[in-house]
Motif scaffolding. Structure first.
Motif, PDB file in Angstrom:
ATOM      1  N   ALA A  21       6.451  -4.618  -0.941  1.00 55.65           N
ATOM      2  CA  ALA A  21       5.569  -5.621  -0.351  1.00 55.65           C
ATOM      3  C   ALA A  21       6.273  -6.396   0.750  1.00 55.65           C
ATOM      4  O   ALA A  21       5.689  -6.662   1.820  1.00 55.65           O
ATOM      5  CB  ALA A  21       5.057  -6.568  -1.436  1.00 55.65           C
ATOM      6  N   ARG A  22       7.531  -6.783   0.537  1.00 57.28           N
ATOM      7  CA  ARG A  22       8.281  -7.513   1.574  1.00 57.28           C
ATOM      8  C   ARG A  22       8.407  -6.662   2.842  1.00 57.28           C
ATOM      9  O   ARG A  22       8.325  -7.152   3.964  1.00 57.28           O
ATOM     10  CB  ARG A  22       9.678  -7.877   1.053  1.00 57.28           C
ATOM     11  CG  ARG A  22       9.694  -8.948  -0.006  1.00 57.28           C
ATOM     12  CD  ARG A  22      11.111  -9.483  -0.194  1.00 57.28           C
ATOM     13  NE  ARG A  22      11.226 -10.301  -1.387  1.00 57.28           N
ATOM     14  CZ  ARG A  22      11.704  -9.880  -2.539  1.00 57.28           C
ATOM     15  NH1 ARG A  22      12.101  -8.628  -2.651  1.00 57.28           N
ATOM     16  NH2 ARG A  22      11.765 -10.687  -3.573  1.00 57.28           N
ATOM     17  N   CYS A  23       8.634  -5.388   2.623  1.00 58.66           N
ATOM     18  CA  CYS A  23       8.774  -4.479   3.753  1.00 58.66           C
ATOM     19  C   CYS A  23       7.468  -4.414   4.556  1.00 58.66           C
ATOM     20  O   CYS A  23       7.469  -4.409   5.800  1.00 58.66           O
ATOM     21  CB  CYS A  23       9.164  -3.104   3.242  1.00 58.66           C
ATOM     22  SG  CYS A  23      10.296  -2.222   4.296  1.00 58.66           S
ATOM     23  N   LEU A  24       6.348  -4.350   3.831  1.00 57.62           N
ATOM     24  CA  LEU A  24       5.058  -4.331   4.504  1.00 57.62           C
ATOM     25  C   LEU A  24       4.856  -5.603   5.325  1.00 57.62           C
ATOM     26  O   LEU A  24       4.303  -5.560   6.441  1.00 57.62           O
ATOM     27  CB  LEU A  24       3.943  -4.184   3.467  1.00 57.62           C
ATOM     28  CG  LEU A  24       3.808  -2.800   2.817  1.00 57.62           C
ATOM     29  CD1 LEU A  24       2.912  -2.872   1.582  1.00 57.62           C
ATOM     30  CD2 LEU A  24       3.250  -1.783   3.824  1.00 57.62           C
ATOM     31  N   GLU A  25       5.299  -6.738   4.790  1.00 53.70           N
ATOM     32  CA  GLU A  25       5.194  -7.987   5.554  1.00 53.70           C
ATOM     33  C   GLU A  25       5.967  -7.907   6.861  1.00 53.70           C
ATOM     34  O   GLU A  25       5.487  -8.328   7.917  1.00 53.70           O
ATOM     35  CB  GLU A  25       5.721  -9.156   4.713  1.00 53.70           C
ATOM     36  CG  GLU A  25       4.761  -9.636   3.642  1.00 53.70           C
ATOM     37  CD  GLU A  25       5.271 -10.877   2.942  1.00 53.70           C
ATOM     38  OE1 GLU A  25       4.489 -11.831   2.820  1.00 53.70           O
ATOM     39  OE2 GLU A  25       6.455 -10.892   2.542  1.00 53.70           O
ATOM     40  N   LEU A  27       6.556  -5.390   8.574  1.00 52.73           N
ATOM     41  CA  LEU A  27       5.872  -4.464   9.474  1.00 52.73           C
ATOM     42  C   LEU A  27       4.519  -5.015   9.935  1.00 52.73           C
ATOM     43  O   LEU A  27       3.765  -4.318  10.624  1.00 52.73           O
ATOM     44  CB  LEU A  27       5.667  -3.116   8.774  1.00 52.73           C
ATOM     45  CG  LEU A  27       6.941  -2.291   8.563  1.00 52.73           C
ATOM     46  CD1 LEU A  27       6.669  -1.131   7.611  1.00 52.73           C
ATOM     47  CD2 LEU A  27       7.458  -1.759   9.912  1.00 52.73           C
ATOM     48  N   GLY A  28       4.170  -6.253   9.530  1.00 55.47           N
ATOM     49  CA  GLY A  28       2.912  -6.881   9.946  1.00 55.47           C
ATOM     50  C   GLY A  28       1.713  -6.422   9.164  1.00 55.47           C
ATOM     51  O   GLY A  28       0.571  -6.689   9.569  1.00 55.47           O
ATOM     52  N   ARG A  29       1.924  -5.760   8.061  1.00 56.43           N
ATOM     53  CA  ARG A  29       0.811  -5.231   7.253  1.00 56.43           C
ATOM     54  C   ARG A  29       0.572  -6.178   6.067  1.00 56.43           C
ATOM     55  O   ARG A  29       0.770  -5.853   4.909  1.00 56.43           O
ATOM     56  CB  ARG A  29       1.138  -3.817   6.804  1.00 56.43           C
ATOM     57  CG  ARG A  29       1.269  -2.871   7.981  1.00 56.43           C
ATOM     58  CD  ARG A  29       2.023  -1.599   7.682  1.00 56.43           C
ATOM     59  NE  ARG A  29       1.416  -0.771   6.647  1.00 56.43           N
ATOM     60  CZ  ARG A  29       1.894   0.426   6.283  1.00 56.43           C
ATOM     61  NH1 ARG A  29       2.975   0.928   6.883  1.00 56.43           N
ATOM     62  NH2 ARG A  29       1.283   1.116   5.341  1.00 56.43           N
ATOM     63  N   SER A  30       0.139  -7.408   6.412  1.00 61.13           N
ATOM     64  CA  SER A  30       0.069  -8.499   5.434  1.00 61.13           C
ATOM     65  C   SER A  30      -0.957  -8.240   4.332  1.00 61.13           C
ATOM     66  O   SER A  30      -0.720  -8.576   3.159  1.00 61.13           O
ATOM     67  CB  SER A  30      -0.263  -9.816   6.141  1.00 61.13           C
ATOM     68  OG  SER A  30       0.748 -10.127   7.068  1.00 61.13           O
ATOM     69  N   GLU A  31      -2.131  -7.665   4.684  1.00 66.06           N
ATOM     70  CA  GLU A  31      -3.150  -7.451   3.653  1.00 66.06           C
ATOM     71  C   GLU A  31      -2.648  -6.481   2.582  1.00 66.06           C
ATOM     72  O   GLU A  31      -2.845  -6.709   1.378  1.00 66.06           O
ATOM     73  CB  GLU A  31      -4.433  -6.914   4.300  1.00 66.06           C
ATOM     74  CG  GLU A  31      -5.168  -7.936   5.132  1.00 66.06           C
ATOM     75  CD  GLU A  31      -6.503  -7.413   5.636  1.00 66.06           C
ATOM     76  OE1 GLU A  31      -6.910  -6.308   5.174  1.00 66.06           O
ATOM     77  OE2 GLU A  31      -7.140  -8.085   6.461  1.00 66.06           O
ATOM     78  N   GLU A  32      -1.984  -5.416   3.020  1.00 66.67           N
ATOM     79  CA  GLU A  32      -1.431  -4.469   2.041  1.00 66.67           C
ATOM     80  C   GLU A  32      -0.358  -5.145   1.193  1.00 66.67           C
ATOM     81  O   GLU A  32      -0.273  -4.906  -0.024  1.00 66.67           O
ATOM     82  CB  GLU A  32      -0.834  -3.259   2.766  1.00 66.67           C
ATOM     83  CG  GLU A  32      -1.844  -2.401   3.490  1.00 66.67           C
ATOM     84  CD  GLU A  32      -1.162  -1.316   4.279  1.00 66.67           C
ATOM     85  OE1 GLU A  32      -0.682  -0.336   3.652  1.00 66.67           O
ATOM     86  OE2 GLU A  32      -1.082  -1.440   5.519  1.00 66.67           O
ATOM     87  N   ALA A  33       0.440  -5.998   1.853  1.00 72.31           N
ATOM     88  CA  ALA A  33       1.510  -6.688   1.124  1.00 72.31           C
ATOM     89  C   ALA A  33       0.933  -7.612   0.057  1.00 72.31           C
ATOM     90  O   ALA A  33       1.401  -7.632  -1.094  1.00 72.31           O
ATOM     91  CB  ALA A  33       2.377  -7.477   2.103  1.00 72.31           C
ATOM     92  N   ARG A  85      -0.319  -9.086  -5.616  1.00 73.41           N
ATOM     93  CA  ARG A  85      -1.265  -9.376  -6.693  1.00 73.41           C
ATOM     94  C   ARG A  85      -1.145  -8.345  -7.818  1.00 73.41           C
ATOM     95  O   ARG A  85      -1.219  -8.687  -9.004  1.00 73.41           O
ATOM     96  CB  ARG A  85      -2.690  -9.399  -6.132  1.00 73.41           C
ATOM     97  CG  ARG A  85      -3.018 -10.632  -5.317  1.00 73.41           C
ATOM     98  CD  ARG A  85      -4.508 -10.745  -5.027  1.00 73.41           C
ATOM     99  NE  ARG A  85      -4.969  -9.713  -4.104  1.00 73.41           N
ATOM    100  CZ  ARG A  85      -4.975  -9.848  -2.775  1.00 73.41           C
ATOM    101  NH1 ARG A  85      -4.547 -10.965  -2.210  1.00 73.41           N
ATOM    102  NH2 ARG A  85      -5.436  -8.866  -2.003  1.00 73.41           N
ATOM    103  N   ARG A  86      -0.941  -7.098  -7.423  1.00 74.20           N
ATOM    104  CA  ARG A  86      -0.781  -6.034  -8.434  1.00 74.20           C
ATOM    105  C   ARG A  86       0.440  -6.297  -9.310  1.00 74.20           C
ATOM    106  O   ARG A  86       0.376  -6.166 -10.542  1.00 74.20           O
ATOM    107  CB  ARG A  86      -0.664  -4.698  -7.713  1.00 74.20           C
ATOM    108  CG  ARG A  86      -0.371  -3.501  -8.599  1.00 74.20           C
ATOM    109  CD  ARG A  86      -0.283  -2.243  -7.741  1.00 74.20           C
ATOM    110  NE  ARG A  86       0.312  -1.125  -8.457  1.00 74.20           N
ATOM    111  CZ  ARG A  86       0.614   0.032  -7.883  1.00 74.20           C
ATOM    112  NH1 ARG A  86       0.381   0.216  -6.586  1.00 74.20           N
ATOM    113  NH2 ARG A  86       1.149   1.011  -8.591  1.00 74.20           N
TER     114      ARG A  86
END
Length: 765
Positions: free
Chosen positions: A735-739, A741-747, A752-753
């Protein structure tokens, strides 16, 4: 990326650190054994039946012995109609080098000719030698007798009577005087190579075999110095250091043999091969009369002279030794040992690395179990063949010897075979049968097969409870080992309950400071730490360390093992400065007692580095780990798990100092080796892969990092489950990695999961 994201490393809070087995492992004196006979030697053809014929002349009938280098068969020389013994060495060609094999064959012929040329009543006669289907063989006279190892085991390790001891010693010394005069040095003199015949004569066998074994490759690298492993209990200091070996080395080995015949155990019976070698090199043997006061003082003096570290301080030739023995035999008088109020187990304690088990079962009358009718004592049954039981005892002893040098697979096979044979000969519930099953279970533990070991220990413990009683030391020993197996399986609450029950019984039966009691309490301390009860673990470990220091001495290896545990519990409690002080003291003591490159010493250095890292002394930790990786690579090789663990810690400290390119290269190397050796989904491999992702993140390569984080998270979920803390940590990483990369919704969805799993996951101790 937060710096705390880099904290997942081997050590406190992660995987068990290097050396933890020494601190927490079981230590009940269990041995291990020889592989059973499995047919004719490789290359000989057939299965040991009448169809097995070597060179059209020697027909193999029965396997009568097996050792590290090969097998001995009872055979018939069909040309002369003479019964012989045929020693078949391990098959050649393992190197795949034809030139090597030719050199080996020539060396074998040379050594065999030397052995065949020896003509003395105290030397086994060699009739013939050769090579058959890739197997080197020697044809020797078939002796009617028992080797001294079997003689001692037949006597349940009781020392030999003084007249027998001096008679054997004089005959061996006479034989050595003859061979040394011929310029021949044995190099591997030990009880198993000395045969006592039925008529009282003594013969030495296997001249030249030790040197041949070195060429074939039967050596063990114990350190980076290339020490060649012979038989550790009987090796001279100069053999250990690879310095010049002459006839005085044989005399040192003779001293070791005589010490064992006089006391029932070798001079340095210290549990593992390294400690034994260090004992030969550095330790002064305890005078035999300390254990056996009736020994003649002159005999003790001769034995200790033979055990001098410097060859110049020993008797210089075997003829002088034989002369001294003749004088001792002429004037020896056996004294009655004085009584003592000191308990037997306390008298046997020493300052050496491992306290020996000295429990002797008192003689009892044979009795039947009231339900099964199986014999329930150690006494030979009326229907059992004494010769068969003696053979089983000899095979059990050989199994123990194999265990001492780490051949656990062979040890397990032979212990199981001996147990099966004892079951038929003595009964399912006979204590000797149960003892063999206990030893087999110990081998399973050492092989990492904890589930199987637990089942076998539980069976042995239950039968011993019925036959011997719930508080019998053997019953408690099996329960103790079962508790250890439970811990190895991660069932720490059950292990705690069993350790606590065994400890209470041992304190009641044996006393609070008996070595077995303290061993159980030590393991209880370790298990408390695994349960997260750090303060109780620390308090218990301190109590054991203090008691072992009083009973065994402050620098006994068991004392140092518990002090190591004290340091570990301090680390678990976050008291890193105190832990560092303890580790440094233990490390200095182990270096003095065991040597700087001993695995236990290196294990303390690893933990010292963990403390330095936690205290922010990263540069010091980096220097320590660089030196430690070099030492471990020399001692154990670049693929050894402890070497890789140290390299993992080295990479962590490189990262903390900002050397991310070097840290990434280190992480990739370690991950590649672990994947090859352990498999791609092994927990240690996944730790290394996660470290790769950490480094990629710090280098700004977030897309590459995401791929690796996802791979680790998926593997952990498959292996451990979606609710496991390590799996959830990896999903957070992802999740941190996704953040980044600017992919906040996926993060956010992934966060939440993780939160749901943490709320809904099972409770954990």
């Amino acid at each position: 990326m937060a710096a705390g994201h880099h904290d997942e490393q081997d050590g406190p809070g992660g995987a068990p650190p290097a050396g933890r087995g020494k601190g927490a492992g079981t230590d009940t004196g269990a041995g291990a054994g020889r592989a059973p006979g499995k047919g004719a030697p490789a290359g000989a053809g057939g299965t040991g039946s009448d169809s097995t014929l070597i060179q059209g002349r020697y027909r193999l009938h029965e396997l009568i012995g097996r050792g590290g280098m090969g097998e001995v068969w009872r055979a018939l020389d069909e040309s002369l109609g003479r019964k012989v013994a045929v020693k078949c060495l391990k098959p050649m060609g393992q190197s795949g080098d034809a030139g090597f094999n030719r050199i080996l064959q020539e060396r074998f012929r040379r050594e065999a000719r030397v052995a065949a040329a020896l003509q003395h009543r105290g030397i086994t006669v060699v009739h013939d030698f050769g090579e058959h289907d890739g197997v080197l063989f020697l044809v020797m006279e078939l002796l009617d007798g028992r080797n001294l190892l079997q003689v001692l085991d037949d006597a349940r390790r009781h020392p030999l009577p003084v007249p027998d001891l001096t008679d054997i010693a004089e005959q061996v010394a006479d034989a050595l005087a003859y061979t040394h005069a011929q310029g021949v040095v044995h190099r591997d003199l030990k009880p198993a190579n000395i045969i006592r015949l039925a008529d009282g004569g003594v013969k030495i066998c296997d001249f030249g075999i030790a040197r041949l074994g070195h060429d074939i490759g039967f050596t063990s690298r114990l350190t980076g110095t290339g020490v060649a492993m012979g038989t550790p209990h009987y090796m001279s200091p100069e053999q250990i250091s690879n310095s010049g070996v002459d006839q005085r080395s044989d005399l040192y080995s003779l001293g070791c043999v005589l010490y064992e015949l006089a006391t029932g155990h070798p001079p340095f019976d210290l549990g593992d091969a390294w400690s034994i070698l260090v004992g030969h090199r550095d330790n002064i043997p305890e005078p035999p009369r300390a254990e056996r006061p009736e020994l003649p003082a002159d005999l003790e003096g001769l034995i200790l002279d033979l055990l001098a570290k410097d060859p110049e301080d020993r008797p210089q030739n075997a003829a002088d030794v034989a002369g001294r023995l003749k004088a001792i035999r002429a004037g020896a008088k056996v004294a009655v040992p004085a009584g003592t109020a000191v308990p037997g187990w306390a008298r046997a304690l020493s300052t050496g690395p491992v306290a020996r088990s000295t429990r002797v079962h008192p003689p009892v009358e044979p009795a039947h179990h009231e339900l099964t009718g199986a014999w329930s004592t150690r006494t030979v049954t009326a229907s059992a063949d004494p010769a068969a039981l003696a053979e089983l005892a000899a095979r059990q002893a050989e199994a123990d010897d194999l265990g001492r040098i780490g051949n656990w697979h062979q040890a397990y096979d032979l212990h199981t075979t001996v147990a099966t044979s004892r079951d038929r000969a003595q009964g399912t519930e006979h204590p000797d049968t149960l003892a063999s099953r206990h030893e087999a279970a110990y081998c399973l533990t050492r092989l990492g097969r904890a589930e199987e070991a637990l089942r076998l220990y539980a069976y042995v413990a239950e039968v011993r409870r019925r036959v011997l009683g719930p508080d019998d030391p053997d019953t408690l020993a099996a329960r103790h080992e079962a508790a250890y197996a439970l811990g190895a399986l991660g069932r720490h609450l059950e292990a705690h309950q069993e350790f606590s029950a065994v400890l209470a019984a041992r304190e009641r039966v044996l006393g609070p400071e008996h070595p077995d009691t303290l061993r159980c309490k030590h393991n209880l301390a370790f298990n408390l730490g695994q349960l997260g009860r750090a303060q109780e673990a620390y308090t218990t470990a301190v109590e054991v360390a203090d008691a072992r220091s009083r009973v065994l001495g402050p620098e006994h290896t068991e004392t140092l093992g518990t002090r190591f545990e004290v340091g570990f519990t301090l680390g678990q409690a976050g008291r890193w400065a105190e832990a560092l002080e303890v580790y440094r003291e233990v490390g200095e003591a182990r270096a003095r007692v065991l040597g700087a490159d001993h695995p236990d010493t290196l294990a303390v250095r690893y933990e010292t580095g963990i403390c330095l890292t936690r205290l922010g002394c990263t540069a010091d930790a980096l220097t320590l780990y660089e030196d430690l990786v070099a030492a471990l690579t020399r001692a154990s090789g670049s693929s050894d798990e402890e070497t890789l663990r140290a390299r993992q810690a080295l990479g962590v400290n490189l990262g903390r100092l900002g050397h991310w390119d070097r840290a990434l290269a280190e992480a990739r190397d370690v991950a590649a080796v672990r994947q090859r050796v352990l498999g791609g989904d092994h927990p240690d491999t996944l730790v290394s892969k996660r470290e790769i992702a950490v480094c990629l993140g710090w280098l700004g390569r977030w897309s590459d990092a995401l791929t690796v984080y996802r791979e680790v998270a998926d593997a952990r979920e498959e292996l451990l489950g979606a609710d496991d803390p390590d799996t959830l940590t990896s999903r957070n990483d992802q999740a941190r990695c996704l953040e980044h990369l600017g992919r906040s919704e996926e993060a956010q969805e992934l966060y939440r999961r993780v939160s749901r799993h943490r709320q809904d996951g099972p409770e954990r101790l």
